[in-house]
Design a protein around this motif. Structure first.
Motif, PDB file in Angstrom:
ATOM      1  N   ASN A 224      37.839 -98.950  29.301  1.00  0.00           N
ATOM      2  CA  ASN A 224      39.291 -99.142  29.256  1.00  0.00           C
ATOM      3  C   ASN A 224      39.907 -98.121  28.307  1.00  0.00           C
ATOM      4  OD1 ASN A 224      41.921-100.009  29.124  1.00  0.00           O
ATOM      5  ND2 ASN A 224      41.432-102.136  28.710  1.00  0.00           N
ATOM      6  N   LEU A 225      40.591 -97.141  28.862  1.00  0.00           N
ATOM      7  CA  LEU A 225      41.237 -96.080  28.077  1.00  0.00           C
ATOM      8  C   LEU A 225      42.750 -96.100  28.269  1.00  0.00           C
ATOM      9  CD1 LEU A 225      38.752 -93.154  28.789  1.00  0.00           C
ATOM     10  CD2 LEU A 225      39.018 -94.372  26.634  1.00  0.00           C
ATOM     11  N   CYS A 226      43.328 -97.268  28.520  1.00  0.00           N
ATOM     12  CA  CYS A 226      44.758 -97.340  28.798  1.00  0.00           C
ATOM     13  C   CYS A 226      45.573 -97.075  27.533  1.00  0.00           C
ATOM     14  CB  CYS A 226      45.116 -98.701  29.384  1.00  0.00           C
ATOM     15  SG  CYS A 226      44.840-100.103  28.298  1.00  0.00           S
ATOM     16  N   TYR A 227      46.699 -96.396  27.722  1.00  0.00           N
ATOM     17  CA  TYR A 227      47.679 -96.106  26.673  1.00  0.00           C
ATOM     18  C   TYR A 227      47.048 -95.447  25.436  1.00  0.00           C
ATOM     19  CZ  TYR A 227      50.707 -99.006  29.513  1.00  0.00           C
ATOM     20  OH  TYR A 227      51.439 -99.505  30.551  1.00  0.00           O
ATOM     21  N   ARG A 228      46.296 -94.391  25.651  1.00  0.00           N
ATOM     22  CA  ARG A 228      45.695 -93.632  24.558  1.00  0.00           C
ATOM     23  C   ARG A 228      46.298 -92.240  24.428  1.00  0.00           C
ATOM     24  NH1 ARG A 228      40.950 -95.389  22.069  1.00  0.00           N
ATOM     25  NH2 ARG A 228      40.247 -97.423  22.819  1.00  0.00           N
ATOM     26  N   GLY A 229      47.354 -91.962  25.184  1.00  0.00           N
ATOM     27  CA  GLY A 229      48.045 -90.688  25.052  1.00  0.00           C
ATOM     28  C   GLY A 229      47.188 -89.483  25.373  1.00  0.00           C
ATOM     29  N   LEU A 230      46.384 -89.560  26.405  1.00  0.00           N
ATOM     30  CA  LEU A 230      45.459 -88.477  26.721  1.00  0.00           C
ATOM     31  C   LEU A 230      46.182 -87.187  27.095  1.00  0.00           C
ATOM     32  CD1 LEU A 230      42.762 -90.355  28.848  1.00  0.00           C
ATOM     33  CD2 LEU A 230      42.701 -89.788  26.425  1.00  0.00           C
ATOM     34  N   GLY A 231      47.084 -87.258  28.062  1.00  0.00           N
ATOM     35  CA  GLY A 231      47.720 -86.043  28.549  1.00  0.00           C
ATOM     36  C   GLY A 231      46.777 -85.256  29.446  1.00  0.00           C
ATOM     37  N   PRO A 232      47.262 -84.179  30.044  1.00  0.00           N
ATOM     38  CA  PRO A 232      46.426 -83.421  30.997  1.00  0.00           C
ATOM     39  C   PRO A 232      45.243 -82.700  30.357  1.00  0.00           C
ATOM     40  CG  PRO A 232      48.541 -82.325  30.626  1.00  0.00           C
ATOM     41  CD  PRO A 232      48.633 -83.658  29.978  1.00  0.00           C
ATOM     42  N   VAL A 233      45.383 -82.216  29.111  1.00  0.00           N
ATOM     43  CA  VAL A 233      44.301 -81.458  28.479  1.00  0.00           C
ATOM     44  C   VAL A 233      43.104 -82.362  28.186  1.00  0.00           C
ATOM     45  CG1 VAL A 233      43.645 -80.057  26.493  1.00  0.00           C
ATOM     46  CG2 VAL A 233      45.925 -79.807  27.489  1.00  0.00           C
ATOM     47  N   ALA A 234      43.348 -83.499  27.539  1.00  0.00           N
ATOM     48  CA  ALA A 234      42.257 -84.429  27.250  1.00  0.00           C
ATOM     49  C   ALA A 234      41.658 -84.985  28.541  1.00  0.00           C
ATOM     50  CB  ALA A 234      42.751 -85.561  26.364  1.00  0.00           C
ATOM     51  N   MET A 235      42.490 -85.128  29.565  1.00  0.00           N
ATOM     52  CA  MET A 235      41.973 -85.614  30.843  1.00  0.00           C
ATOM     53  C   MET A 235      41.022 -84.602  31.464  1.00  0.00           C
ATOM     54  SD  MET A 235      42.119 -88.217  32.936  1.00  0.00           S
ATOM     55  CE  MET A 235      40.381 -87.995  33.256  1.00  0.00           C
ATOM     56  N   LYS A 236      41.303 -83.317  31.272  1.00  0.00           N
ATOM     57  CA  LYS A 236      40.417 -82.280  31.798  1.00  0.00           C
ATOM     58  C   LYS A 236      39.030 -82.379  31.175  1.00  0.00           C
ATOM     59  CE  LYS A 236      40.024 -77.261  32.351  1.00  0.00           C
ATOM     60  NZ  LYS A 236      40.677 -75.938  32.097  1.00  0.00           N
ATOM     61  N   ALA A 237      38.979 -82.588  29.859  1.00  0.00           N
ATOM     62  CA  ALA A 237      37.689 -82.732  29.180  1.00  0.00           C
ATOM     63  C   ALA A 237      37.003 -84.039  29.578  1.00  0.00           C
ATOM     64  CB  ALA A 237      37.877 -82.662  27.671  1.00  0.00           C
ATOM     65  N   LEU A 238      37.786 -85.094  29.724  1.00  0.00           N
ATOM     66  CA  LEU A 238      37.227 -86.401  30.058  1.00  0.00           C
ATOM     67  C   LEU A 238      36.647 -86.421  31.476  1.00  0.00           C
ATOM     68  CD1 LEU A 238      37.076 -89.295  28.748  1.00  0.00           C
ATOM     69  CD2 LEU A 238      39.074 -89.850  30.127  1.00  0.00           C
ATOM     70  N   ALA A 239      37.209 -85.610  32.346  1.00  0.00           N
ATOM     71  CA  ALA A 239      36.752 -85.600  33.736  1.00  0.00           C
ATOM     72  C   ALA A 239      35.359 -84.987  33.881  1.00  0.00           C
ATOM     73  CB  ALA A 239      37.746 -84.836  34.607  1.00  0.00           C
ATOM     74  N   VAL A 240      34.986 -84.085  32.976  1.00  0.00           N
ATOM     75  CA  VAL A 240      33.715 -83.359  33.107  1.00  0.00           C
ATOM     76  C   VAL A 240      32.517 -84.297  33.173  1.00  0.00           C
ATOM     77  CG1 VAL A 240      32.181 -81.689  32.002  1.00  0.00           C
ATOM     78  CG2 VAL A 240      34.644 -81.263  32.062  1.00  0.00           C
ATOM     79  N   PRO A 241      32.339 -85.230  32.232  1.00  0.00           N
ATOM     80  CA  PRO A 241      31.148 -86.103  32.305  1.00  0.00           C
ATOM     81  C   PRO A 241      31.195 -87.098  33.459  1.00  0.00           C
ATOM     82  CG  PRO A 241      32.585 -86.818  30.532  1.00  0.00           C
ATOM     83  CD  PRO A 241      33.122 -85.507  31.010  1.00  0.00           C
ATOM     84  N   LEU A 242      32.389 -87.379  34.003  1.00  0.00           N
ATOM     85  CA  LEU A 242      32.483 -88.352  35.089  1.00  0.00           C
ATOM     86  C   LEU A 242      31.801 -87.855  36.362  1.00  0.00           C
ATOM     87  CD1 LEU A 242      36.161 -89.605  34.672  1.00  0.00           C
ATOM     88  CD2 LEU A 242      34.059 -90.708  33.900  1.00  0.00           C
ATOM     89  N   GLU A 243      31.582 -86.561  36.444  1.00  0.00           N
ATOM     90  CA  GLU A 243      30.947 -86.012  37.634  1.00  0.00           C
ATOM     91  C   GLU A 243      29.478 -86.433  37.738  1.00  0.00           C
ATOM     92  OE1 GLU A 243      30.637 -81.729  39.989  1.00  0.00           O
ATOM     93  OE2 GLU A 243      31.258 -81.800  37.882  1.00  0.00           O
ATOM     94  N   ILE A 244      28.831 -86.663  36.580  1.00  0.00           N
ATOM     95  CA  ILE A 244      27.410 -87.012  36.601  1.00  0.00           C
ATOM     96  C   ILE A 244      27.131 -88.397  36.027  1.00  0.00           C
ATOM     97  CG2 ILE A 244      26.721 -84.598  36.410  1.00  0.00           C
ATOM     98  CD1 ILE A 244      26.120 -85.116  33.454  1.00  0.00           C
ATOM     99  N   ASN A 245      28.146 -89.061  35.458  1.00  0.00           N
ATOM    100  CA  ASN A 245      27.928 -90.376  34.865  1.00  0.00           C
ATOM    101  C   ASN A 245      27.568 -91.395  35.940  1.00  0.00           C
ATOM    102  OD1 ASN A 245      28.923 -93.184  33.888  1.00  0.00           O
ATOM    103  ND2 ASN A 245      28.782 -91.982  32.021  1.00  0.00           N
ATOM    104  N   THR A 246      26.515 -92.155  35.682  1.00  0.00           N
ATOM    105  CA  THR A 246      26.039 -93.145  36.657  1.00  0.00           C
ATOM    106  C   THR A 246      26.231 -94.581  36.188  1.00  0.00           C
ATOM    107  OG1 THR A 246      23.799 -93.060  35.734  1.00  0.00           O
ATOM    108  CG2 THR A 246      24.321 -91.531  37.539  1.00  0.00           C
TER     109      THR A 246
END
Length: 538
Positions: free
Chosen positions: A184-206
């Motif tokens: 649960n990462l709701c309302y943490r003020g990520l923005g597009p830049v932090a989302m770009k970094a966060l998306a990287v591990p989601l590609e291989i996370n199981t």
């Protein structure tokens, strides 16, 4: 390598230096080995999810400019002669570090002392010689196909590396919960830049199956990065992207994702300002996607064009079970189209249409949809501007429907006579499954109450009486006129009207701090400006 120890002891520091240089690898080789070890450590399962020390180590490694436990890139390439720097690239340097902490200088140590210090290190080299030969045999393959040798199923090392590239601080909560199913990462003020970094591990996370990103304003750019990696992710089934300012472009990215993704079955796009420009992508997705079961498009900007695409998609889609399109910009024509889609749909079980402008034509279309649909269990048509004239259409629909369990018609313009007609339609249907009829604050008649009591005993039909108003007041002995006359505010208004005084004057006195001890005489028109602090209001 068995002669290395004797050679080091006999030849002294100079020859020792040459021996170590023979075992030297270039910088890239050591980077690859260290990264492999880092990934192996990150794949250690519970160490990263349950241990705060491991998370702190990862964060500290990131802040030091190294990747989760990596040390100096120079490795054993650093000259040991005349230097107090000792490499940590696979050698045990505990003794040397302790000497440095105690203020002892390795530079001034004797040749025998230097030999003693590194005897253990050379012996470790001998025992690991066979392993290094094996590594050398596959190093080329590691460089060419690193993904084949990466056993990190959490994506931790990739995430830290991405954060360092974007110059942002890693999210400690995400690191600690990468091995859990629900993140649960709701309302943490990520923005597009932090989302770009966060998306990287989601590609291989199981591990992650439920991902809540509500209220982070990732925008269309963040949606692009997220959707790009989720095309390959087959583990995430629940995705909440509500309140993220996706717009039409971001909505298109998400809808196109669902043309390829076969694991998502729950998607929330509430409040993302998505409109008709993305409606075609939405329609194509709903026609082809076979896994999505719950979709929320609440609080968006879809209008008649969007309604047309939704209508065509609902006619073909049989897997979607829940749809929320409330609080959009549908007017009468759009509502009629959506009603036609519901009429032909054979899969939906719950639909929310609240806060859309149906009008009389929309009410007629909705009645036909209720009559023809055989799968719908719950329908919310509150705040839809349904007029009293549309009650007959709704009644005909309920007279034929056998599947509907809950119906919300609250806060519409239905009259007491209209609500009674609707209930008569329910009574005439012996196969009706309706258990809850919510009429909000709509007035009802005495005949309605009698019929409802009858249906409540025979079919357990419930109507929330707490929301029914004036039609029953006389039955319970409540005289609204008399109650209004006894109301203190009513008496105050009448008195102020007779004396010519207004609430604006009272507010003025209050701002001056003089309202606490006003008297009737003070409030009279002839003496409004004379304030007495010694009198109380009688």
């Amino acid at each position: 390598m068995s002669n290395l120890t004797n050679l080091a002891m006999s030849s002294g520091f100079h020859k020792l230096d040459n021996i170590i240089q023979q075992k030297d690898y270039d910088d890239d080789t050591y980077d690859a080995e260290n990264e492999s070890r880092s990934n192996s450590t990150a794949s250690g399962g519970e160490k990263h999810s349950g241990s705060g020390d491991e998370v702190d180590s990862a964060i500290d490694g990131y802040r030091d400019g190294t990747a989760y436990g990596q040390k100096s890139k120079n490795g054993v390439k650093e000259k040991l002669t005349g230097s107090t720097q000792v490499s940590n690239a696979g050698y045990d340097v505990t003794g040397r570090l302790q000497q440095e902490e105690e203020g002892e200088s390795v530079e001034h140590a004797s040749m025998d002392d230097l030999s003693d210090v590194f005897i253990d290190e050379i012996q470790q080299l001998e025992t690991r010689d066979e392993d290094f030969d094996t590594d050398l045999e596959i190093d080329d393959q590691k460089w060419l196909n690193p993904e084949k040798y990466d056993n990190d199923t959490t994506g931790l090392s990739k995430y830290l590396h991405a954060c360092r590239q974007q110059n942002i601080t890693p999210i400690r909560y995400f690191i600690k919960h990468m091995l859990q199913e629900n993140v649960n990462l709701c309302y943490r003020g990520l923005g597009p830049v932090a989302m770009k970094a966060l998306a990287v591990p989601l590609e291989i996370n199981t591990s992650i199956e439920v991902l809540n990103l509500e209220g982070n304003w990732i925008g269309s750019e963040g949606a692009h990065h997220l959707c790009h990696v989720l095309k390959e992710n087959v583990y995430i089934t629940y995705l909440n992207l509500a309140e993220n300012k996706l717009g039409n472009e971001g909505g298109q990215y998400v809808f196109d994702l669902l043309l390829q993704n076969r694991s998502l079955d729950w998607l929330d796009l509430t409040g993302n300002e998505i409109g008709d420009a993305a409606a075609e992508n939405l329609g194509r997705m709903l026609k082809k996607n076979l896994t999505l079961r719950h979709l929320s498009l609440r609080h968006n900007h879809f209008e008649d064009t969007g309604a047309q695409w939704i209508k065509e998609a609902l006619s073909d889609n049989t897997t979607l079970e829940s749809l929320d399109i409330s609080w959009n910009h549908f007017q009468t024509r759009g509502c009629v189209l959506i009603a036609e889609g519901l009429k032909e749909n054979a899969g939906l079980k719950e639909v929310c249409l609240s806060m859309n402008g149906f009008g009389l034509e929309g009410a007629a279309g909705l009645g036909e949809a209720i009559s023809a649909n055989s799968t719908l269990r719950k329908l919310d048509a509150s705040y839809c501007r349904l007029p009293a004239e549309g009650s007959a259409s709704l009644a005909r629909g309920l007279q034929a429907n056998e599947s509907l369990n809950t119906l919300n018609l609250g806060f519409n313009s239905l009259s007491p006579e209209g609500t009674h007609v609707i209930l008569v339609g329910v009574e005439k249907n012996d196969n009706s499954s309706l258990q809850l009829l919510d009429l909000g604050t709509t007035k009802v008649s005495k005949e309605f109450k009698e019929l409802q009591d009858k249906l409540a005993s025979s079919r357990s039909l419930k109507v929330p009486w707490r929301r029914l108003l004036e039609a029953l007041h006389k039955e319970v002995g409540l005289d609204l006129v008399e109650a209004f006359k006894k109301d203190p505010l009513t008496k105050l208004r009448e008195w102020m009207s007779s004396t010519g005084y207004s609430l604006a004057n009272l507010e003025e006195y209050s701002n001056n701090g003089d309202v606490a001890t006003l008297s009737k005489e003070t409030l009279s028109p002839s003496s409004r400006l004379q304030i007495s602090r010694s009198q109380r209001i009688r």
